[in-house]
Design an enzyme around this catalytic site. Structure first.
Site, PDB file in Angstrom:
ATOM      1  N   ILE A 219       0.950 -27.077  16.919  1.00  0.00           N
ATOM      2  CA  ILE A 219       1.795 -26.942  18.106  1.00  0.00           C
ATOM      3  C   ILE A 219       1.262 -25.836  19.015  1.00  0.00           C
ATOM      4  CG2 ILE A 219       4.116 -26.459  18.957  1.00  0.00           C
ATOM      5  CD1 ILE A 219       5.168 -27.299  16.204  1.00  0.00           C
TER       6      ILE A 219
ATOM      7  N   THR B 292      -8.648 -24.645   2.802  1.00  0.00           N
ATOM      8  CA  THR B 292      -8.025 -25.792   3.471  1.00  0.00           C
ATOM      9  C   THR B 292      -8.265 -25.773   4.971  1.00  0.00           C
ATOM     10  OG1 THR B 292      -6.312 -25.919   1.772  1.00  0.00           O
ATOM     11  CG2 THR B 292      -5.843 -26.986   3.862  1.00  0.00           C
ATOM     12  N   VAL B 293      -7.952 -24.649   5.626  1.00  0.00           N
ATOM     13  CA  VAL B 293      -8.105 -24.574   7.075  1.00  0.00           C
ATOM     14  C   VAL B 293      -9.579 -24.529   7.467  1.00  0.00           C
ATOM     15  CG1 VAL B 293      -7.560 -23.255   9.160  1.00  0.00           C
ATOM     16  CG2 VAL B 293      -5.864 -23.449   7.328  1.00  0.00           C
TER      17      VAL B 293
ATOM     18  N   LYS C 184       5.667 -15.117  11.982  1.00  0.00           N
ATOM     19  CA  LYS C 184       5.466 -15.942  13.174  1.00  0.00           C
ATOM     20  C   LYS C 184       6.426 -15.538  14.296  1.00  0.00           C
ATOM     21  CE  LYS C 184       3.877 -19.773  10.297  1.00  0.00           C
ATOM     22  NZ  LYS C 184       4.215 -21.073   9.676  1.00  0.00           N
TER      23      LYS C 184
ATOM     24  N   GLY D 216       2.429 -31.015  -2.431  1.00  0.00           N
ATOM     25  CA  GLY D 216       1.493 -30.099  -1.784  1.00  0.00           C
ATOM     26  C   GLY D 216       2.044 -29.375  -0.582  1.00  0.00           C
TER      27      GLY D 216
ATOM     28  N   GLU E 290      -4.054 -18.985  18.324  1.00  0.00           N
ATOM     29  CA  GLU E 290      -3.079 -20.071  18.484  1.00  0.00           C
ATOM     30  C   GLU E 290      -2.593 -20.623  17.148  1.00  0.00           C
ATOM     31  OE1 GLU E 290      -0.433 -21.868  20.112  1.00  0.00           O
ATOM     32  OE2 GLU E 290      -1.871 -21.467  21.722  1.00  0.00           O
TER      33      GLU E 290
ATOM     34  N   GLY F 267       0.819 -24.094  13.477  1.00  0.00           N
ATOM     35  CA  GLY F 267      -0.148 -25.161  13.221  1.00  0.00           C
ATOM     36  C   GLY F 267      -0.665 -25.788  14.491  1.00  0.00           C
TER      37      GLY F 267
ATOM     38  N   LYS G 158      -1.787 -15.055  10.511  1.00  0.00           N
ATOM     39  CA  LYS G 158      -0.481 -14.562  10.978  1.00  0.00           C
ATOM     40  C   LYS G 158      -0.115 -13.230  10.336  1.00  0.00           C
ATOM     41  CE  LYS G 158       1.719 -17.663   7.671  1.00  0.00           C
ATOM     42  NZ  LYS G 158       0.518 -18.455   7.412  1.00  0.00           N
TER      43      LYS G 158
END
Length: 431
Positions: free
Chosen positions: A139, A16-17, A208, A190, A132, A137, A108
């Site tokens: 932000i 996905t990423v 996080k 999802g 980052e 995400g 993470k």
């Protein structure tokens, strides 16, 4: 300044990423020269299944399942790790930096557990290691903590940093759903993984918080230091009671720098409806920061998803591209120069919301309050609104007390025949 016609990169992972990063780089292709003075070219994409990955992108010739083709290629200057998991991601990142390559990661799990070792290698190799996307995400929070807010002594970070649990709690609050029903909807849409454990048990948020606390307080905090508690025990009744007293329930990550040590915890919490975090709903994330110079600041946006997470990854890639051209990679290394203690959870003070089923007889409330009083727990409010069969349901809201004293009270209630069940124990936000 070195001039590059293009900077070649390798992408590790096309899930996905990874696919999001590929798409955002394509979307930025026409403007890269203006923004960073060069072009980013994906030379290799490391995948497990070549055939499956070939259908996702335009040029399948960049695909490989051989890490050596990447780490031994001197023309590849940036490695982008979006595979996730501990291994082989950790080995690949270490070997990439040892080979003099710059690294961007969204991992993470890895940063929260082995951040020190990775940052030590980055410093030794003179490389950038940017992450980052590992926290919230789209932000921006890592870069602000390391750079924009570096002129502050930061004392608190508190935030909603898991979109899945925030979506579930929003549906419970707005639509009256029970937890299982809201989780099923999150899975269908999802927002939740097939195995949602890391999200709903607070583990994802815990990682996080460990990362943010390390950076904000300049002292190493690992995931093992973070107390984690999920939302699986939150019920629609808890949500309704919270609303009656002007509050909402959120899964919050909290990190505080106190004279006794660093508090790091993730758990559900009642927060006043007027607090900025109370209005953060659905899959959005927000991070609230307090510093001695900035006072209060809040960062808000999409906390997950293909393109939002890719936005943060590509921001790091662009940052490194500029550093390469000005030959200043590795200029911001590990910022953990202190060794502050981690405060024990038993010594942390909070207000508490307790929902209990007790016998509906004279003297029971007095006995309950006596248990609290004998164990140094002061009561702010008691609510008794309904009966369930022959039993009365009461809600007790305490003053700010130590965790250990609440635990002692709960043990005493287990031995009281008049107390049939302690249904909920939820912390309450307090200054």
């Amino acid at each position: 300044m070195k001039e590059y016609k293009e900077i070649q990169v390798a992408l590790l992972g096309l899930g996905t990423v990874g696919l999001g990063v590929y798409k955002v780089l394509q979307m930025q292709k026409e403007e890269m020269q203006h923004k960073i003075g060069t072009e980013i070219k994906i030379k290799k994409i490391l995948v497990r299944n070549l055939e499956k990955a070939a259908g996702k992108i335009e040029d399948a010739s960049v695909l490989t399942n051989n890490w050596q083709e990447i780490v031994n290629d001197d023309k590849i200057q940036i490695v982008i790790e979006v595979m996730g998991g501990m291994e082989p991601a950790r080995t690949y990142i270490m070997e990439a930096m040892q080979a003099g390559k710059q690294v961007v990661t969204a991992n993470k799990d890895l940063i929260a557990a082995d951040g020190k070792e990775l940052m030590d290698q980055a410093k030794k190799s003179g490389c950038d290691l940017l992450f980052e996307a590992a926290v919230a995400g789209a932000i921006p929070i890592i870069r602000p903590l390391k750079q924009c807010l570096a002129g502050n002594h930061l004392s608190e970070i508190m935030g909603i940093v898991n979109g899945t649990t925030n979506f579930i709690l929003t549906k419970m609050a707005q639509d009256g759903m029970e937890f299982e029903e809201a989780l099923a909807l999150a899975t269908e849409l999802g927002y939740a993984e097939a195995d949602p454990t890391a999200d709903i048990e607070g583990l994802d948020a815990g990682r996080k918080v460990a990362i943010m606390a390390s950076i904000a307080f300049n002292s190493r905090v690992t995931f093992d230091d973070v107390y984690t508690e999920g939302i699986t025990k939150i019920t629609a009744s808890d949500i309704r009671y919270a609303k009656e007293i002007g509050s909402v329930i959120k899964l919050l990550g909290v990190a505080r720098n106190t004279p006794e040590g660093i508090e790091v915890r993730v758990h559900p919490m009642l927060i006043p409806e007027r607090h900025p975090l109370a209005s953060v709903n659905d899959s959005f994330n927000a991070v609230f920061v307090h510093g001695d110079a900035v006072d209060d600041a809040m960062f808000y946006g999409r906390g997950a998803g293909e393109l939002p997470t890719a936005s943060a990854v590509v921001g790091d890639i662009f940052d490194i591209a500029r550093n390469l051209q000005y030959e200043c990679c590795g200029r911001i290394s590990c910022t953990c120069y202190k060794q502050l203690p981690i405060k024990a959870m038993d010594d942390i003070c909070s207000k508490y919301f307790l929902r209990m089923l007790v016998e509906n007889e004279p003297g029971v409330l007095a006995a309950v309050t006596a248990v609290f009083g004998d164990r140094k727990v002061s009561i702010e409010q008691i609510i008794q609104k309904k009966k369930i069969g022959e039993l009365a349901e009461i809600v007790v809201i305490t003053e700010k007390v130590k965790e250990r004293h609440v635990k002692d009270s709960l043990k005493a209630f287990e031995e009281m025949t008049a107390v049939k069940k302690v249904s909920s124990v939820i912390r309450v936000y307090g200054e």
